[in-house]
Design a protein around this motif. Structure first.
Motif, PDB file in Angstrom:
ATOM      1  N   LEU A 212       0.822  -1.209   0.000  1.00  0.00           N
ATOM      2  CA  LEU A 212       0.000   0.000   0.000  1.00  0.00           C
ATOM      3  C   LEU A 212       0.856   1.259   0.000  1.00  0.00           C
ATOM      4  CD1 LEU A 212      -2.765  -1.100   2.538  1.00  0.00           C
ATOM      5  CD2 LEU A 212      -3.109  -0.617   0.091  1.00  0.00           C
ATOM      6  N   GLU A 213       1.933   1.234   0.779  1.00  0.00           N
ATOM      7  CA  GLU A 213       2.819   2.394   0.831  1.00  0.00           C
ATOM      8  C   GLU A 213       3.473   2.648  -0.522  1.00  0.00           C
ATOM      9  OE1 GLU A 213       5.379   1.367   4.024  1.00  0.00           O
ATOM     10  OE2 GLU A 213       3.944   1.932   5.572  1.00  0.00           O
ATOM     11  N   ILE A 302      -6.642   3.813  -0.590  1.00  0.00           N
ATOM     12  CA  ILE A 302      -5.295   3.475  -0.082  1.00  0.00           C
ATOM     13  C   ILE A 302      -4.957   4.347   1.122  1.00  0.00           C
ATOM     14  CG2 ILE A 302      -2.829   3.578  -0.622  1.00  0.00           C
ATOM     15  CD1 ILE A 302      -3.552   2.798  -3.496  1.00  0.00           C
ATOM     16  N   GLU A 303      -5.242   5.629   1.025  1.00  0.00           N
ATOM     17  CA  GLU A 303      -4.946   6.565   2.108  1.00  0.00           C
ATOM     18  C   GLU A 303      -5.699   6.183   3.382  1.00  0.00           C
ATOM     19  OE1 GLU A 303      -4.089  11.294   2.209  1.00  0.00           O
ATOM     20  OE2 GLU A 303      -5.999  10.663   1.319  1.00  0.00           O
ATOM     21  N   GLU A 304      -6.957   5.827   3.215  1.00  0.00           N
ATOM     22  CA  GLU A 304      -7.789   5.433   4.366  1.00  0.00           C
ATOM     23  C   GLU A 304      -7.270   4.137   4.999  1.00  0.00           C
ATOM     24  OE1 GLU A 304     -12.497   4.417   5.400  1.00  0.00           O
ATOM     25  OE2 GLU A 304     -11.899   4.936   3.345  1.00  0.00           O
ATOM     26  N   ASN A 310      -1.750   2.329  10.309  1.00  0.00           N
ATOM     27  CA  ASN A 310      -0.821   3.117  11.130  1.00  0.00           C
ATOM     28  C   ASN A 310      -1.401   3.417  12.504  1.00  0.00           C
ATOM     29  OD1 ASN A 310       1.225   3.195   9.210  1.00  0.00           O
ATOM     30  ND2 ASN A 310       0.359   4.998   8.187  1.00  0.00           N
ATOM     31  N   ASN A 311      -2.707   3.597  12.565  1.00  0.00           N
ATOM     32  CA  ASN A 311      -3.359   3.796  13.862  1.00  0.00           C
ATOM     33  C   ASN A 311      -3.222   2.548  14.732  1.00  0.00           C
ATOM     34  OD1 ASN A 311      -5.087   5.145  15.814  1.00  0.00           O
ATOM     35  ND2 ASN A 311      -6.673   3.726  15.161  1.00  0.00           N
ATOM     36  N   ARG A 318       4.782  -1.927  16.023  1.00  0.00           N
ATOM     37  CA  ARG A 318       5.283  -1.197  14.854  1.00  0.00           C
ATOM     38  C   ARG A 318       5.145  -1.981  13.552  1.00  0.00           C
ATOM     39  NH1 ARG A 318       9.577  -3.142  17.679  1.00  0.00           N
ATOM     40  NH2 ARG A 318      11.099  -4.401  16.523  1.00  0.00           N
ATOM     41  N   THR A 319       4.747  -3.275  13.611  1.00  0.00           N
ATOM     42  CA  THR A 319       4.572  -4.070  12.391  1.00  0.00           C
ATOM     43  C   THR A 319       3.257  -4.835  12.465  1.00  0.00           C
ATOM     44  OG1 THR A 319       5.648  -6.063  13.258  1.00  0.00           O
ATOM     45  CG2 THR A 319       7.086  -4.401  12.241  1.00  0.00           C
TER      46      THR A 319
END
Length: 562
Positions: A212-213, A302-304, A310-311, A318-319
């Motif tokens: 996604l990134e 993708i942004e959502e 990340n939330n 962290r993963t």
């Protein structure tokens, strides 16, 4: 056994070397001659704290080196456990101290830590410092002496008890942390279920965040990408005088003359290959541009999705792998709360089992200690009688703590009575400095009979004693020297007379420096030193004769226990 000491640039010592012998090694000399420096240097080599102030003035470094002989199998085995192996039956321990305060420790030329030096030293040598007898005034030290005496019987059990204590305290802590009322259980369960549902609803896939990134990065720069690609296509194929047209014209030009000169044929082939590669590139670039799509809807999705992931990362790890592992742990915790009664019962059973194991090993250790305490105090009592305690009772008092420790539930202290009819009392309430010195000597000699440490160092253990008591202390030290190597610093001629090997420490001064030196004395020199210790500044013939007689009497001392 300590064979050799080499000291360089330490305090008053410029450089000296001492070869110690078996039996009783005596070090004597005037007050301030540097006797304490010798013991200090040995301590330094064995891992003691170091200060750059210990170096001689203007010296860049100081060095202390000890050479031990090791021939006892048990010692060799213990050293092997520390990854130390004698070479030709010897171990060389050295420490170099820099002017900066940094030091380098080595065992058999291999660099080790100061902590490792101390561990190895504890197997090779036992040093009794000037004020160590004062440790008898601290009750907690008494148990250490008992455990040292009973080491063979207690070593494995003490290790097991410490391990059982760690398990017990961990179980106790777990149960304490798990204790909560019904309202707390409900709140905790609700929160755990919320967290599990939140992670579960996200339907995370390992690796999707990276994909996604990459897509987000591509789409967020879509306009720049297409502008750059269009400019490239303009230059390579679509524009006037494009690279494709120019290379094509160049190929045509060379083909028209290639037949006239053979080398031109090779150049023409190369240019044709460039033309072919450029054509392939232009086709692939056009295909990329045709396939590239920028969808506002896809970009928003993708942004959502990345915001959601990340939330979750900020909350749980962290993963994605860590987040999913957290989900498993929270599910397990929720399962415990759903079956809280059974869970708590299992913890209580676990604690009960751990406490039973700890109680049993503590009882075993306590029983051994009490039995060995009787042996130790009886042996010490015999030793005290040989040290001019005319009527002495020496026992060990035990109390059971109301809680467990890593060292069991025992609390113990030595009790003594030095006069007929007097009750037994703690050492700190009855013993004088001289008596404490003798009690410590008695303990050390008894303990020495029960371990494999071959070398004992006594630094002025004669503190506070004189007369007949001094003679009896001297005989006790001589006796200890019959089975161990003893290195003894003393001010008493009675002890010095017993020497198997006698060393004199002297201080010499000049206008520019003061130096301490040590040398071995022959028999006549030893007698002269005894005369100095007896007579002080003026040594008369009578004092010298007394010293000779003292030495001759020492030669006749029989090394057996009184």
């Amino acid at each position: 056994m300590l064979l050799n000491l080499h000291v360089k640039n330490l305090a008053l010592i410029k450089e000296t070397e001492v070869n110690f012998g078996p039996g009783l090694n005596i070090l004597s000399g005037e007050t301030g001659a540097g006797k304490s420096i010798i013991i200090g240097s040995i301590n330094l080599a064995l891992g003691a704290k170091v200060s750059k102030s210990m170096l001689r003035e203007d010296a860049e470094s100081a060095l202390v080196e000890l050479i031990f002989s090791v021939d006892q199998p048990r010692q060799t085995e213990a050293l092997a456990e520390l990854d130390v192996f004698p070479e030709d039956g010897e171990i060389i321990m050295s420490r170099k101290v820099m002017a900066s305060g940094r030091s380098v420790c080595r065992i058999n030329s291999e660099t080790v830590s100061a902590a490792q030096m101390r561990k190895v030293a504890s197997l090779l040598i036992d040093i009794h410092g000037q004020h160590e007898h004062e440790s008898l005034l601290t009750k907690k030290n008494h148990m250490k002496y008992l455990d040292s005496f009973a080491r063979k019987e207690l070593e494995e059990k003490l290790a097991q008890m410490a391990s059982d204590f760690r398990v017990y305290t961990a179980c106790k802590k777990e149960l304490e942390e798990a204790s909560m009322d019904e309202e707390q259980q409900a709140r905790e369960l609700s929160f755990l279920q919320y967290e599990v549902n939140e992670i579960e609803a996200a339907d995370l896939k390992i690796g999707e965040d990276e994909e996604l990134e990459a897509d987000y990065k591509r789409l967020s720069h879509g306009r720049k990408i297409m502008e750059a690609a269009a400019e490239c296509r303009e230059l390579c194929s679509d524009g006037m005088n494009s690279a494709a047209d120019s290379v094509g014209s160049a190929v045509h030009a060379l083909l028209s003359v290639a037949a006239y000169d053979e080398p031109l044929g090779g150049l023409t082939d190369q240019l044709q290959e460039i033309d072919s590669l450029l054509s392939d590139f232009n086709r692939e670039l056009s295909g990329y541009m045709d396939d590239f799509e920028f969808s506002e809807e896809r970009f928003a999705q993708i942004e959502e999705r990345l915001d959601l992931i990340n939330n979750l990362k900020s909350k749980y790890g962290r993963t994605i792998e860590i987040i999913l592992e957290q989900k498993k742990e929270k599910e397990a915790a929720a399962e415990k709360l759903l079956n809280y009664g059974e869970y708590k019962k299992n913890l209580e059973l676990k604690l009960q089992k751990a406490e039973t194991a700890l109680r049993e090993i503590s009882a075993e250790v306590s029983e051994i200690r009490r039995a060995k305490a009787k042996e130790l105090t009886e042996e010490v009592k015999k030793a005290l009688l040989s040290l001019n305690f005319l009527d002495v009772q020496f026992e060990m008092e035990f109390q059971k703590l109301d809680h467990y420790t890593a060292n069991g539930w025992d609390e113990a202290r030595f009790l003594i009575s030095t006069n007929p009819g007097e009750p037994l009392k703690p050492l700190d309430s009855v013993a004088s400095g001289g008596e404490l010195s003798r009690i410590m000597l008695a303990l050390k000699t008894v303990l020495a009979q029960n371990d494999e440490i071959e070398t004992l160092i006594f630094d002025e253990i004669d503190s506070g004693i004189s007369g007949r008591t001094a003679q009896m202390v001297a005989e006790k030290i001589k006796l200890t020297g019959s089975s161990h190597q003893v290195i003894c610093i003393t001010h008493l001629p009675q002890i010095a007379a017993m020497a198997d090997v006698h060393f004199l420490i002297e201080k010499t001064s000049s206008d520019v420096s003061t130096i301490s030196q040590i040398r071995m004395l022959n028999r006549e020199e030893s007698i002269a030193e005894l005369a100095r210790m007896l007579g002080g500044v003026k040594i008369t013939d009578t004092v010298l004769q007394n010293a000779r007689e003292m030495k001759e009497m020492a030669d006749t001392v029989r090394t057996y226990s009184v």
